[in-house]
Design a protein around this motif. Structure first.
Motif, mmCIF file in Angstrom:
data_model
loop_
_atom_site.group_PDB
_atom_site.id
_atom_site.type_symbol
_atom_site.label_atom_id
_atom_site.label_comp_id
_atom_site.label_asym_id
_atom_site.label_seq_id
_atom_site.Cartn_x
_atom_site.Cartn_y
_atom_site.Cartn_z
ATOM 1 N N GLU B 17 0.803 -1.226 0.000
ATOM 2 C CA GLU B 17 0.000 0.000 0.000
ATOM 3 C C GLU B 17 0.835 1.276 0.000
ATOM 4 O O GLU B 17 0.374 2.317 -0.469
ATOM 5 C CB GLU B 17 -0.926 0.023 1.226
ATOM 6 C CG GLU B 17 -1.891 -1.151 1.319
ATOM 7 C CD GLU B 17 -2.886 -1.189 0.165
ATOM 8 O OE1 GLU B 17 -3.260 -0.123 -0.338
ATOM 9 O OE2 GLU B 17 -3.256 -2.320 -0.236
ATOM 10 N N PHE B 18 2.029 1.213 0.553
ATOM 11 C CA PHE B 18 2.799 2.461 0.705
ATOM 12 C C PHE B 18 4.123 2.457 -0.060
ATOM 13 O O PHE B 18 4.911 3.394 0.049
ATOM 14 C CB PHE B 18 3.046 2.731 2.203
ATOM 15 C CG PHE B 18 1.785 2.815 3.000
ATOM 16 C CD1 PHE B 18 0.916 3.889 2.825
ATOM 17 C CD2 PHE B 18 1.437 1.828 3.900
ATOM 18 C CE1 PHE B 18 -0.266 3.964 3.550
ATOM 19 C CE2 PHE B 18 0.251 1.902 4.626
ATOM 20 C CZ PHE B 18 -0.606 2.980 4.448
ATOM 21 N N GLU B 19 4.352 1.401 -0.838
ATOM 22 C CA GLU B 19 5.564 1.282 -1.663
ATOM 23 C C GLU B 19 6.836 1.481 -0.841
ATOM 24 O O GLU B 19 7.787 2.108 -1.282
ATOM 25 C CB GLU B 19 5.496 2.268 -2.847
ATOM 26 C CG GLU B 19 4.370 1.932 -3.805
ATOM 27 C CD GLU B 19 4.188 2.941 -4.929
ATOM 28 O OE1 GLU B 19 5.027 3.838 -5.057
ATOM 29 O OE2 GLU B 19 3.195 2.818 -5.661
ATOM 30 N N GLY B 34 8.358 9.797 4.556
ATOM 31 C CA GLY B 34 7.332 10.820 4.338
ATOM 32 C C GLY B 34 5.936 10.352 4.720
ATOM 33 O O GLY B 34 4.933 10.833 4.187
ATOM 34 N N ASP B 36 2.639 10.303 6.416
ATOM 35 C CA ASP B 36 1.940 11.427 7.048
ATOM 36 C C ASP B 36 0.581 11.015 7.609
ATOM 37 O O ASP B 36 0.252 9.830 7.661
ATOM 38 C CB ASP B 36 1.819 12.599 6.066
ATOM 39 C CG ASP B 36 1.009 12.225 4.832
ATOM 40 O OD1 ASP B 36 0.304 11.207 4.855
ATOM 41 O OD2 ASP B 36 1.090 12.965 3.831
ATOM 42 N N ILE B 38 -2.369 11.312 6.448
ATOM 43 C CA ILE B 38 -3.247 10.625 5.481
ATOM 44 C C ILE B 38 -2.870 9.145 5.425
ATOM 45 O O ILE B 38 -3.728 8.259 5.434
ATOM 46 C CB ILE B 38 -3.116 11.256 4.082
ATOM 47 C CG1 ILE B 38 -3.653 12.681 4.096
ATOM 48 C CG2 ILE B 38 -3.855 10.410 3.045
ATOM 49 C CD1 ILE B 38 -3.324 13.461 2.833
ATOM 50 N N ASP B 39 -1.563 8.882 5.416
ATOM 51 C CA ASP B 39 -1.105 7.489 5.396
ATOM 52 C C ASP B 39 -1.543 6.765 6.673
ATOM 53 O O ASP B 39 -1.911 5.595 6.624
ATOM 54 C CB ASP B 39 0.428 7.446 5.295
ATOM 55 C CG ASP B 39 0.927 8.021 3.981
ATOM 56 O OD1 ASP B 39 0.264 7.797 2.958
ATOM 57 O OD2 ASP B 39 1.955 8.706 3.988
ATOM 58 N N ILE B 41 -4.217 7.244 8.437
ATOM 59 C CA ILE B 41 -5.638 6.870 8.316
ATOM 60 C C ILE B 41 -5.781 5.632 7.421
ATOM 61 O O ILE B 41 -6.533 4.700 7.730
ATOM 62 C CB ILE B 41 -6.454 8.049 7.720
ATOM 63 C CG1 ILE B 41 -6.352 9.304 8.602
ATOM 64 C CG2 ILE B 41 -7.912 7.648 7.505
ATOM 65 C CD1 ILE B 41 -6.946 9.189 9.976
ATOM 66 N N GLU B 42 -5.032 5.633 6.325
ATOM 67 C CA GLU B 42 -5.115 4.482 5.416
ATOM 68 C C GLU B 42 -4.551 3.221 6.069
ATOM 69 O O GLU B 42 -5.066 2.129 5.858
ATOM 70 C CB GLU B 42 -4.396 4.798 4.103
ATOM 71 C CG GLU B 42 -5.130 5.895 3.349
ATOM 72 C CD GLU B 42 -4.699 6.039 1.905
ATOM 73 O OE1 GLU B 42 -3.759 5.339 1.481
ATOM 74 O OE2 GLU B 42 -5.310 6.875 1.212
ATOM 75 N N LEU B 45 -7.151 1.647 8.237
ATOM 76 C CA LEU B 45 -8.123 0.869 7.452
ATOM 77 C C LEU B 45 -7.559 -0.518 7.132
ATOM 78 O O LEU B 45 -8.279 -1.524 7.193
ATOM 79 C CB LEU B 45 -8.460 1.602 6.145
ATOM 80 C CG LEU B 45 -9.341 2.840 6.255
ATOM 81 C CD1 LEU B 45 -9.429 3.562 4.905
ATOM 82 C CD2 LEU B 45 -10.741 2.470 6.731
#
Lengths: 412, 90
Positions: B17-19, B34, B36, B38-39, B41-42, B45
């Motif tokens: 998901e985050f490479e 990096g 953050d 937003i990441d 929250i993801e 999930l």
């Protein structure tokens, strides 16, 4: 203090190609970018117009996930042309992040694809999971300034942000307000443009107003037909355009490649109806543009008309051009090639005009076969001509009664 | 899940998901990659999918101070234990 403003880089993603070489080739060969409307399993089957100005070729994006996560399709287009313009300009990294460079960029209403997905999820949701269908980044992808701030984020740009969302004048305003920002010393440079993504809701809006082309559904390349007797409406399209504007002395000192000077800009409103074209409003805009540029109407060699190929719009625009410019400048309707790229049209049409100025040719209005006699009082271009263009006007008009004109001049 | 299984799953999530390839267990995710808000929250999930139940707002807030993969694994372990205890009490 008024300073001179020049364009030092330009790039576009359009239905007739990506970048200068492909676009000029399409103009020279009369290639149309209009294709069949794609099935969207939602509303496309109900839309009468079955054509679209489509970017249907692959684009080799090289964006890191850190950037991609807040980007909708329109931001991909915007960041790609911004990247190309930054590279082409040769501006050093320390300048880009210094605060001296700003961004003026927009799309018609953020990302309609993201908004559609939100509603699709909501309407398919149950009471228990409706709230959870709204993603953490949905707003960042769909807000009206999503293109501008995805650009600032990707490249670390810290200057002012202007994000017009005035439908079809979005990116002509971007260039115009960017021009004013540099002209009046608020920024040394502005990265300006607009982008819009493939979206059938926009087609439905114009289709419901009976403003979309429907007579050439089986023959997409022959529509839209600006100023033509058989024109039957506009064709919605997607794409993006970006230019770098810099203060003239700054650009000259650093040895930048100066493509043209922006010598004038004007914007006004019809002060009334939000849809109908308005002869007085448009005529005033064109006159205000000439006054702003401090030039005479005879100085303008080429007019890039807004010319969406609607029945009334083209007639009113032809009348306004005739009132202000007479029969002197050549007039081209570039939407004949690409359709109406919405927020991007002002920047894309400025860039195509720039290419023609540089290469000394004027492309004909594609699909203009028999000029409507009500549009015949101006000098149409029906076949390609080799003609030097020193000064050009780019006209755009939008829902909401917004009118703009940009004036570009080739530096001698 | 054992600690090893949790670590493997979390690293898989970071790769998929985050490479982020092979992050160090104690790397500062924000500074190194990096990562953050937003990441975060993801990631929550993804953790919900992994655990098969929804996290409460309070449980999610606990995760906001997390900075490393090691701390994420501690968090998943702790949440799993709380749920198991609650289930046992019932």
């Amino acid at each position: 203090m008024e300073r001179r403003v020049v364009i030092t880089a330009a790039s576009a993603i359009t239905p007739i190609g990506h970048g200068r070489e492909q676009i000029v080739n399409s103009l020279l060969r009369g290639i149309s970018g209009i294709k069949p409307l794609r099935e969207d399993e939602l509303i496309s089957r109900h839309i009468h117009s079955k054509v679209y100005g489509t970017v249907d070729y692959p684009i080799n994006y090289d964006f890191k996930r850190h950037n991609r996560k807040t980007m909708a399709p329109c931001a991909y287009y915007a960041c790609q042309v911004a990247k190309e313009v930054l590279e082409q300009s040769g501006l050093p990294q320390e300048f880009i992040t210094s605060g001296k460079l700003g961004v003026a960029f927009g799309s018609i209403h953020g990302s309609p694809v993201t908004q559609r997905d939100i509603y699709r999820n909501l309407f398919g949701a149950t009471d228990n999971n409706a709230f959870k269908t709204i993603g953490a980044v949905d707003y960042l992808k769909s807000m009206v300034h999503t293109t501008a701030v995805n650009i600032t984020k990707m490249f670390g740009i810290t200057g002012r942000v202007i994000s017009s969302g005035t439908a079809c004048t979005t990116s002509s305003q971007s260039i115009g307000y960017g021009y004013e920002s540099v002209k009046f010393g608020m920024q040394e440079a502005m990265l300006c443009g607009g982008a819009d993504e493939y979206d059938t809701i926009t087609v439905a809006v114009f289709d419901n107003l009976m403003a979309c082309s429907t007579a050439f559904n089986t023959d997409p390349q022959h529509t839209p037909r600006p100023f033509d007797k058989l024109r039957d409406g506009l064709v919605v399209a997607e794409g993006a355009g970006a230019v770098m504007l810099e203060e003239y002395e700054f650009a000259r000192r650093r040895g930048a490649d100066i493509l043209a000077e922006v010598v004038g800009f004007a914007c006004n409103n019809n002060g009334g109806d939000l849809i109908l074209p308005n002869l007085t409003g448009i005529t005033n805009t064109l006159q205000l543009g000439l006054e702003n540029a401090k030039i005479n109407s005879d100085d303008v060699d080429l007019v890039s008309a807004h010319a969406t190929a609607t029945k009334m719009g083209d007639i009113i625009e032809a009348q306004a051009i005739n009132h202000v410019f007479g029969n002197h400048p050549y007039v081209v309707g570039l939407k004949g090639y690409m359709g109406h790229t919405m927020a991007a049209c002002g920047s894309i049409e400025s860039i195509l005009t720039l290419y023609m100025m540089q290469d000394g040719f004027i492309a004909p209005t594609l699909n203009l076969e028999e000029v409507d006699e009500r549009c015949a009082m101006i000098k149409h271009v029906q076949k390609i001509i080799q003609h030097p263009v020193k000064t050009a006007a780019i006209q755009n008009f939008a829902f909401g009664g917004v009118n703009t004109i940009l004036l570009l001049k080739k530096l001698s | 899940m054992t600690r090893q299984e949790i670590e493997r799953e979390i690293k898989n999530i970071f790769q998929r998901e985050f490479e982020v390839e092979n992050p160090g267990m104690d790397d500062n995710l924000r500074e190194e990659y990096g990562f953050d808000s937003i990441d975060a929250i993801e990631l929550l999930l993804e953790i919900e999918k992994l655990l098969g139940f929804e996290l409460t707002q309070e449980e999610k807030k606990l995760a906001m101070e997390i900075r490393t993969i090691s701390q994420i694994c501690d968090y998943v372990e702790k949440i799993t234990q709380i749920k198991a205890t609650l289930a046992g009490d019932k």
